[in-house]
Every structure is written in structure tokens, then in C-alpha cells.
Design a protein around this motif. Structure first.
Motif, PDB file in Angstrom:
ATOM      1  N   GLY A 198       4.224   4.230  -6.295  1.00  0.00           N
ATOM      2  CA  GLY A 198       3.274   5.111  -5.911  1.00  0.00           C
ATOM      3  C   GLY A 198       3.156   5.264  -7.043  1.00  0.00           C
ATOM      4  N   GLN A 199       3.966   4.871  -8.704  1.00  0.00           N
ATOM      5  CA  GLN A 199       3.433   5.325  -9.039  1.00  0.00           C
ATOM      6  C   GLN A 199       1.988   4.775  -9.646  1.00  0.00           C
ATOM      7  OE1 GLN A 199       5.921   2.984 -13.421  1.00  0.00           O
ATOM      8  NE2 GLN A 199       6.950   5.401 -13.275  1.00  0.00           N
ATOM      9  N   LEU A 200       1.880   3.649  -9.263  1.00  0.00           N
ATOM     10  CA  LEU A 200       0.836   2.924 -10.265  1.00  0.00           C
ATOM     11  C   LEU A 200      -0.920   2.670  -8.844  1.00  0.00           C
ATOM     12  CD1 LEU A 200       2.418   0.032 -12.362  1.00  0.00           C
ATOM     13  CD2 LEU A 200       1.413   1.849 -12.814  1.00  0.00           C
ATOM     14  N   ASP A 201      -0.397   2.908  -7.966  1.00  0.00           N
ATOM     15  CA  ASP A 201      -0.876   3.235  -6.582  1.00  0.00           C
ATOM     16  C   ASP A 201      -0.854   1.736  -6.770  1.00  0.00           C
ATOM     17  OD1 ASP A 201      -3.319   3.945  -4.454  1.00  0.00           O
ATOM     18  OD2 ASP A 201      -5.053   3.916  -6.021  1.00  0.00           O
ATOM     19  N   SER A 202      -0.559   1.253  -6.306  1.00  0.00           N
ATOM     20  CA  SER A 202      -0.384  -0.497  -6.103  1.00  0.00           C
ATOM     21  C   SER A 202      -0.729  -0.453  -4.461  1.00  0.00           C
ATOM     22  CB  SER A 202       0.781  -1.707  -6.254  1.00  0.00           C
ATOM     23  OG  SER A 202       1.375  -0.810  -8.626  1.00  0.00           O
ATOM     24  N   TYR A 203      -1.145   0.207  -3.357  1.00  0.00           N
ATOM     25  CA  TYR A 203      -0.723   0.181  -1.953  1.00  0.00           C
ATOM     26  C   TYR A 203      -1.492  -0.869  -1.480  1.00  0.00           C
ATOM     27  CZ  TYR A 203       2.422   3.843  -2.290  1.00  0.00           C
ATOM     28  OH  TYR A 203       3.729   4.779  -2.316  1.00  0.00           O
ATOM     29  N   ASP A 204      -2.902  -0.964  -2.765  1.00  0.00           N
ATOM     30  CA  ASP A 204      -4.183  -1.808  -1.904  1.00  0.00           C
ATOM     31  C   ASP A 204      -4.058  -2.879  -1.941  1.00  0.00           C
ATOM     32  OD1 ASP A 204      -5.382   0.449  -0.018  1.00  0.00           O
ATOM     33  OD2 ASP A 204      -6.802   0.211  -2.015  1.00  0.00           O
ATOM     34  N   LEU A 205      -3.349  -3.170  -2.617  1.00  0.00           N
ATOM     35  CA  LEU A 205      -3.348  -4.842  -3.244  1.00  0.00           C
ATOM     36  C   LEU A 205      -2.027  -5.615  -2.559  1.00  0.00           C
ATOM     37  CD1 LEU A 205      -3.297  -7.222  -5.822  1.00  0.00           C
ATOM     38  CD2 LEU A 205      -1.405  -5.578  -7.004  1.00  0.00           C
ATOM     39  N   ILE A 206      -0.732  -4.791  -1.592  1.00  0.00           N
ATOM     40  CA  ILE A 206       0.179  -5.350  -1.115  1.00  0.00           C
ATOM     41  C   ILE A 206      -0.175  -6.578  -0.151  1.00  0.00           C
ATOM     42  CG2 ILE A 206       2.201  -5.250   0.628  1.00  0.00           C
ATOM     43  CD1 ILE A 206       2.175  -2.087  -1.497  1.00  0.00           C
ATOM     44  N   PRO A 207      -1.060  -6.325   0.693  1.00  0.00           N
ATOM     45  CA  PRO A 207      -1.296  -7.179   1.667  1.00  0.00           C
ATOM     46  C   PRO A 207      -2.177  -8.831   1.167  1.00  0.00           C
ATOM     47  CG  PRO A 207      -2.529  -5.030   2.695  1.00  0.00           C
ATOM     48  CD  PRO A 207      -1.323  -4.640   1.241  1.00  0.00           C
ATOM     49  N   GLU A 208      -2.513  -8.273  -0.209  1.00  0.00           N
ATOM     50  CA  GLU A 208      -3.071  -9.379  -0.596  1.00  0.00           C
ATOM     51  C   GLU A 208      -2.046 -10.680  -1.020  1.00  0.00           C
ATOM     52  OE1 GLU A 208      -6.234  -8.479  -3.132  1.00  0.00           O
ATOM     53  OE2 GLU A 208      -6.929  -6.975  -2.305  1.00  0.00           O
ATOM     54  N   LEU A 209      -0.845  -9.765  -1.992  1.00  0.00           N
ATOM     55  CA  LEU A 209       0.002 -10.512  -2.264  1.00  0.00           C
ATOM     56  C   LEU A 209       1.039 -11.222  -1.151  1.00  0.00           C
ATOM     57  CD1 LEU A 209       1.242  -7.889  -5.484  1.00  0.00           C
ATOM     58  CD2 LEU A 209      -0.008 -10.052  -5.291  1.00  0.00           C
ATOM     59  N   VAL A 210       1.135 -10.071  -0.063  1.00  0.00           N
ATOM     60  CA  VAL A 210       1.513 -10.985   1.143  1.00  0.00           C
ATOM     61  C   VAL A 210       1.006 -12.576   1.594  1.00  0.00           C
ATOM     62  CG1 VAL A 210       1.976 -10.859   3.468  1.00  0.00           C
ATOM     63  CG2 VAL A 210       2.154  -8.589   2.126  1.00  0.00           C
ATOM     64  N   GLU A 211       0.051 -12.868   0.797  1.00  0.00           N
ATOM     65  CA  GLU A 211      -0.207 -13.812   1.619  1.00  0.00           C
ATOM     66  C   GLU A 211      -0.022 -15.075   0.084  1.00  0.00           C
ATOM     67  OE1 GLU A 211      -4.665 -13.508   1.446  1.00  0.00           O
ATOM     68  OE2 GLU A 211      -5.002 -11.969   2.738  1.00  0.00           O
ATOM     69  N   VAL A 212      -0.084 -14.470  -1.203  1.00  0.00           N
ATOM     70  CA  VAL A 212       1.006 -15.803  -1.561  1.00  0.00           C
ATOM     71  C   VAL A 212       2.578 -15.293  -1.848  1.00  0.00           C
ATOM     72  CG1 VAL A 212      -1.641 -15.577  -3.262  1.00  0.00           C
ATOM     73  CG2 VAL A 212       0.872 -13.775  -4.162  1.00  0.00           C
TER      74      VAL A 212
END
Length: 269
Positions: free
Chosen positions: A195-209
Motif C-alpha cells: 500500500g505504501q509503494l503501490d505494488s499491487y499490480d506487480l504481485i501476480p507477476e512475482l508469483v510466477e518467479v
């Protein structure tokens, strides 16, 4: 179990010693703790030793300063319970620490040129445990105002942000490399305070790695943030963590153990 999985010590940009933090944790009945000093595991031996003295389980931790190049924004990645030597983590973080230290020395020089009276040796001495000078160490030399005061925040922004005389940033680690390094070292990779850095959209992509979790409980998170974290955690089967993001006098007015990890979080130790 009462676990504060996000504290910083004088091994990075926190003001307090490991022993002092652990004493505070014991007084707050914290049972598990993780020191996630920025880009370093230099304090682990002291943490491991001192935690035994107060009967608190210490979990190896780190907070890696990374970057989402696709969206052009910073993202912090927490690593937990990795191999003690952390070969892959250290290999990507050591150059980052060197860049940060060089940047801080440059900032000191710019401030001096602008007329500020600074004792470089004293600043370096105040950062002796981390071996890396942070802006917090420079600010300590510039003002006696507390971090939470309006005067401190204004001075910080005027000097280090926007068109300030010491503005500028370093090159951060690619967030995918940060997650991969944690996983290669056998650790648990968690996106810090999305929430602090607005990282939400990135999370599904990081799940892949290999992303393992998301930090849910953080003082910067609103009820909406918590809800978004819970939805993502359920959708991608991620663990949720939490902690105070304690920095002592160099951070927000919060005490060790005031914010803890959700009871459903399990971290193998």
C-alpha cells in the motif's frame, strides 16, 4: 505467538542497537522477531546471540531495495529464513550498499557546498555499525528535531527531494532478481507494504518467479489496503506477514510489537 517481522536496527537505517530492540520486544511479550535491515545481513550473528538471552526466536531477515522497471516505481522485498550464508542475496545487495554509501558521501559534499556545516567523520562514525551512511545519519547531523516533527520532514524534503541540493537516487535491484535471490538462498520472499509503494499490480507477476507472501499489517496500510492484500493472498495462496517497520528515533512513532504478523502466518524456524 506474537511476531514482529519488520524491525530495523543500527545495522542499516535504524537508530537502535540489536540488544535495545530485543529488550523492548521482550517487554512487549514478542515471541518471534525478524530484523530486516536494508540490503544487509551483517547483524545476524549479534541478533542470533542476543535473541537467545531474552528467549525470543529470531528469524533471519532482510529488506531488499528493489525496483519495478515496468511501472517505474520502487518496491521493497522482504526475505525470511534464508540460508545463513545468503550467497545470492549478498551478491546482489553488496553493490547496492556500495552505491548507497557513495551517494550519501556525494550528498554530504553537496550540502557542504550549499553552506551547511557538516562533520563527515562524525557522520561516518554514527553509521559505523551499518558501514553505510544513510540520509538518516546525515539528518542527525543537520537537526535535533525529531523525525516525526514538521520541521524535520520539511528540511528532509527541501534537501533530498525534488530540486533539493542533495536530491537524487541510486540504481536499485530489479525486483525479479531480488525475489529469485531470496528463493535461491532457500528463503521466503514477501512484498513489503504494497500500500505504501503501490505494488499491487506487480504481485501476480512475482508469483510466477516464486513470491511467497505479502505484508498485510503495516502502519501505512488503510482498511482498503488490508482488504486488497487479503484478496491477493487468497487468490494466489500467499502467506501474509506484518510488523512495525520500527526504526527507533529514525522513523515513525511506534514501539516494537505494536503491530504484529497475522496469526495465520507461519514461518519455519
Amino acid at each position: 505467538m506474537k511476531a514482529d517481522l519488520h524491525v530495523h536496527s543500527y545495522y542499516s537505517d535504524g537508530s537502535d542497537s540489536v540488544a535495545s530492540i530485543l529488550q523492548k520486544a521482550a517487554q512487549a511479550n514478542v515471541t518471534h522477531i525478524s530484523f530486516v535491515d536494508h540490503d544487509t545481513i551483517a547483524g545476524w550473528e549479534e541478533i542470533h546471540s542476543e535473541s537467545k538471552a531474552v528467549d525470543i526466536i529470531a528469524i533471519p531477515g532482510i529488506e531488499i531495495s528493489a525496483y519495478d522497471f515496468k511501472r517505474n516505481r520502487k518496491v521493497h522485498v522482504l526475505g525470511y529464513n534464508f540460508h545463513r550464508d545468503a550467497v545470492h542475496i549478498q551478491s546482489i545487495c553488496q553493490p547496492l550498499l556500495e552505491r548507497r554509501h557513495a551517494q550519501s558521501l556525494w550528498q554530504i559534499k553537496q550540502l557542504k557546498l550549499a553552506g551547511y556545516s557538516l562533520d563527515t567523520d562524525r557522520i561516518i562514525e554514527s553509521a559505523k555499525h551499518s558501514g553505510t551512511v544513510y540520509k538518516q545519519h546525515i539528518m542527525k547531523e543537520l537537526t535535533e528535531q525529531p523525525f516525526t516533527s514538521a520541521a524535520y520532514q520539511k528540511l528532509y524534503k527541501d534537501l533530498f527531494k525534488g530540486h533539493g541540493v542533495a536530491a537524487g537516487d541510486i540504481e536499485y535491484i530489479d525486483v525479479f532478481d531480488a525475489v529469485r535471490a531470496i528463493k535461491l538462498d532457500g528463503g521466503l520472499a514477501v512484498v513489503a507494504h504494497p500500500g505504501q509503494l503501490d505494488s499491487y499490480d506487480l504481485i501476480p507477476e512475482l508469483v510466477e518467479v516464486g513470491l511467497d507472501g505479502i505484508e498485510r499489517n503495516h502502519f501505512d496500510h488503510t482498511a482498503e489496503d488490508i482488504s486488497r492484500v487479503e484478496e491477493l493472498a487468497e487468490k494466489y495462496q500467499l502467506v501474509m506477514t506484518g510488523g512495525t517497520d520500527f526504526h527507533g528515533a529514525f522513523g515513525s512513532d511506534i514501539a516494537v510489537g505494536d503491530i504484529v504478523s497475522p496469526s495465520c502466518t507461519t514461518v519455519k524456524v
